[in-house]
Design a protein around this motif. Structure first.
Motif, PDB file in Angstrom:
ATOM      1  N   ALA A 574       0.747  -1.224  -0.012  1.00  0.00           N
ATOM      2  CA  ALA A 574       0.115   0.121  -0.026  1.00  0.00           C
ATOM      3  C   ALA A 574       0.795   1.308   0.065  1.00  0.00           C
ATOM      4  CB  ALA A 574      -0.958   0.039   1.362  1.00  0.00           C
ATOM      5  N   CYS A 575       1.872   1.348   0.805  1.00  0.00           N
ATOM      6  CA  CYS A 575       2.919   2.509   0.827  1.00  0.00           C
ATOM      7  C   CYS A 575       3.533   2.617  -0.417  1.00  0.00           C
ATOM      8  CB  CYS A 575       3.887   2.369   2.086  1.00  0.00           C
ATOM      9  SG  CYS A 575       3.090   2.315   3.796  1.00  0.00           S
ATOM     10  N   PHE A 578       1.425   4.365  -3.041  1.00  0.00           N
ATOM     11  CA  PHE A 578       1.181   5.419  -2.718  1.00  0.00           C
ATOM     12  C   PHE A 578       2.161   6.462  -3.280  1.00  0.00           C
ATOM     13  CE2 PHE A 578       1.498   9.218  -0.203  1.00  0.00           C
ATOM     14  CZ  PHE A 578       0.280  10.042  -0.008  1.00  0.00           C
ATOM     15  N   LEU A 581       2.301   6.627  -6.908  1.00  0.00           N
ATOM     16  CA  LEU A 581       1.067   7.641  -7.400  1.00  0.00           C
ATOM     17  C   LEU A 581       1.551   9.155  -7.052  1.00  0.00           C
ATOM     18  CD1 LEU A 581      -1.759   8.071  -8.328  1.00  0.00           C
ATOM     19  CD2 LEU A 581      -2.487   7.914  -6.147  1.00  0.00           C
TER      20      LEU A 581
END
Length: 630
Positions: A574-575, A578, A581
């Motif tokens: 997930a990190c 991010f 992105l």
């Protein structure tokens, strides 16, 4: 009693003889006369005497119509009978006289009457059985119904019996007494009868009020003085109403017949010709006829002036008239003087003048009824209508869908093909898209399905051509079908996550209502086309539209528990996502800034070039102007 006679003083011999006769008298009743014929409404006296033995005292006397009686009934006393009580008068006594008077006698009084008396002795009852027969008659005049003038006629005043009293007869004509005595007893003789002797005759008896019913005497004679009068007089123009009147003197009234020349044309005293025409011109006379003879009138002449007649239209050419042909109509008429003015009409609309009317390159719009009008100074007349029937190929082809509102799968739908053609088209074909699907003016689809949806058209054919209709669309509605569930991912759910289920279906209109169920549970667990399953189990969906619903097969969702390594790995992923992105967003921003600067530089360059071009154009223009001035 013998002793009393002996002790009595001496009596004259005549008195002694009278006593002897009374004492020796027997029972008896004597009627005089025993048969009476009386005139209706007159009074009748029935003379009567009776005798009975000495020593009897009269108790009751009366008249009756009954000769015999039943054991339980007494003789009927006429004085107690309502039909007689007011008219019967007893003129006798209780000694020997039993005379009665019956007044206002009627035909119902014709009967046999008897006198009855009783005495004070047990056996003292007596009935005069011979009786008096009363016959009541009225008067009738006997006369021939009709006699011919000049004949001798005898009228008789008759009664059903010979009147008892001597009668003197009186005669009346039309209720007036005849002053001339031409009668012989009850007969009236008319010699060489005249028509003035006709009338209603009746008779009566002098001294009585009764008058016979009147009888009509008709004196007949053949027709005479036969003549014809014409109304109106003067010139007779066709269209006038003319009346011929035949007069004659005859009895019985004559039958009148009318003749034009020698041809019989009518009956009756009046012969009327309404709306007279030239065909009625000629000589007329009437004939008066009865059973005694006949006579003709003198002939009278009818001379009729007339407007056009026998107006007709001739169509040139033969056979069928087809759109594009040339057609000519010719008007002919008979009139005096000959007609010079002709007009043409289609229906009630004026379309032309002259004896000939031509239509070149005729079309279906020229179809209809045509007539011509012929005119002279006495009037005008139309011809009968003739019909132009122009043949043409089909046109205005259309399809009518016969169904009740929205078409739903399973309904019966009828397509009707209509077209305008002459002659009417009898050949119809149906197409779905470009595929032939049937024949006939009507195309029926029973139990329609979604496969029948599409565009339809019909083709109309007659001997002059063919044409297709525009397409019509059949949009068949049907409930959901082929309902299924799509699982995103593997269908395995990890504790804390969810699995998305998507419901798909085929329906028209598309299903907008979805319900989710867990197998073996009656209540819905969700709604909408997608559903997030948070636990394991077997799930199915149900799709709905306004025409029905259908459920899918059940799908299985399984649940697995997540390890600590999986959690660390998940956080790391997930990190990283991010971070990536954020880098992409920064690159996009730098690219946009660079792009804007590049655009501004290009705009500045363009403006300089624009200024340069304007100066150059001005220079060229001045040179040109200078050269021109030069």
């Amino acid at each position: 009693m013998v002793m009393s006679v002996r002790m009595a003083p001496p009596l004259p011999l005549i008195f002694l003889i009278m006593i002897h006769r009374v004492s020796s008298a027997d029972w008896g009743v004597r009627y005089s006369p025993s048969n009476i014929c009386a005139l209706k409404d007159s009074s009748v006296t029935m003379n009567c005497t009776y005798t009975y033995p000495t020593g009897h005292q009269i108790m009751k006397v009366f008249w009756t119509k009954t000769k015999d009686k039943n054991e339980t009934e007494e003789f009927l006393d006429l004085s107690n009978d309502t039909e007689y009580s007011q008219r019967l008068q007893y003129l006798g006594d209780k000694q020997q006289n039993c005379t009665i008077r019956l007044s206002h006698v009627t035909l119902k009084d014709s009967h046999k009457y008897f006198f009855r008396f009783t005495t004070d002795k047990p056996d003292g009852k007596w009935l005069g059985k011979t009786g008096v027969t009363l016959t009541v008659t009225d008067l009738q005049v006997e006369s021939p119904e009709r006699v011919t003038e000049g004949d001798s006629v005898r009228l008789t005043c008759k009664s059903s019996c010979t009147l008892t009293d001597r009668a003197t007869f009186i005669w009346y004509r039309n209720s007036q007494p005849l002053t001339e005595r031409r009668d012989r007893n009850n007969e009236l003789l008319l010699q060489s009868v005249r028509r003035e002797d006709a009338g209603r005759y009746s008779c009566a008896v002098h001294g009585h009020n009764h008058i016979s019913p009147a009888v009509q005497l008709n004196v007949t004679y053949p027709p005479k003085s036969v003549s014809v009068s014409i109304s109106p007089s003067g010139e007779i123009v066709s269209g006038d109403s003319v009346t011929l009147n035949c007069s004659s003197d005859s009895n019985p009234p004559a039958e009148i017949s009318w003749f034009k020349g020698r041809r019989f044309v009518g009956s009756g005293r009046i012969y009327n010709i309404s709306n007279i025409s030239s065909d009625d011109s000629g000589e007329y006379k009437c004939r008066s006829i009865n059973e005694h003879g006949e006579k003709y009138s003198d002939a009278v002449t009818l001379n009729v002036m007339y407007p056009p007649r026998n107006v007709s239209v001739l169509i040139t050419g033969s056979g069928e008239i087809v759109s594009g042909d040339s057609v000519t109509l010719i008007c002919s008429s008979d009139s005096n003087p000959p007609a010079l003015n002709f007009s043409w009409f289609k229906g009630g609309k004026f379309v032309g003048s002259g004896r000939i009317f031509n239509v070149s390159k005729i079309s279906s719009d020229d179809s209809g009824e045509y007539k011509c009008k012929s005119i002279n100074e006495h009037g005008e007349k139309y011809s009968d209508a003739v019909t132009l029937n122009v043949m043409y190929p089909p046109r205005n082809i259309s399809v009518f869908i016969k169904a009740s509102g929205e078409i739903v799968s399973g309904d019966s739908v009828t397509l009707i093909c209509s077209s305008d053609s002459n002659p009417p088209a009898l050949n119809f074909s149906w197409f779905k898209g470009g595929t032939f699907v049937g024949s006939g003016k009507i195309f029926n689809i029973s139990k329609i399905s979604s496969d029948d949806s599409g565009e339809y058209k019909c083709r109309s054919i007659d001997e002059h051509g063919e044409k297709y209709s525009d397409n019509v669309t059949l949009n068949v509605m049907y409930p959901p079908r082929n309902v299924s569930v799509l699982i995103t991912g593997s269908g395995e759910i990890v504790s804390g996550d969810s699995v998305t289920l998507i419901c798909s279906s085929d329906s028209n209109p598309p299903a907008l209502n979805f319900s989710w169920f867990k197998e073996n549970e009656s209540s819905a667990v969700g709604s909408g086309q997608s559903f997030s399953a948070l636990q394991s189990g077997r799930f199915y969906c149900q799709a709905h539209n306004q025409h029905g619903s259908q459920r899918s097969d059940a799908v299985t969702v399984t649940e697995h528990h997540r390890s600590s390594w999986h959690k660390v790995f998940g956080i790391t992923v997930a990190c990283g996502a991010f971070f990536i992105l954020a880098i992409i967003i920064i690159i996009v921003i730098l690219f946009i800034i660079k792009k804007r600067r590049s655009v501004k530089t290009e705009d500045h360059t363009v403006k300089q070039l624009s200024y340069l071009n304007e100066d150059t154009y001005t220079t060229l223009e001045l040179k040109s102007t200078t050269s021109e001035l030069y």
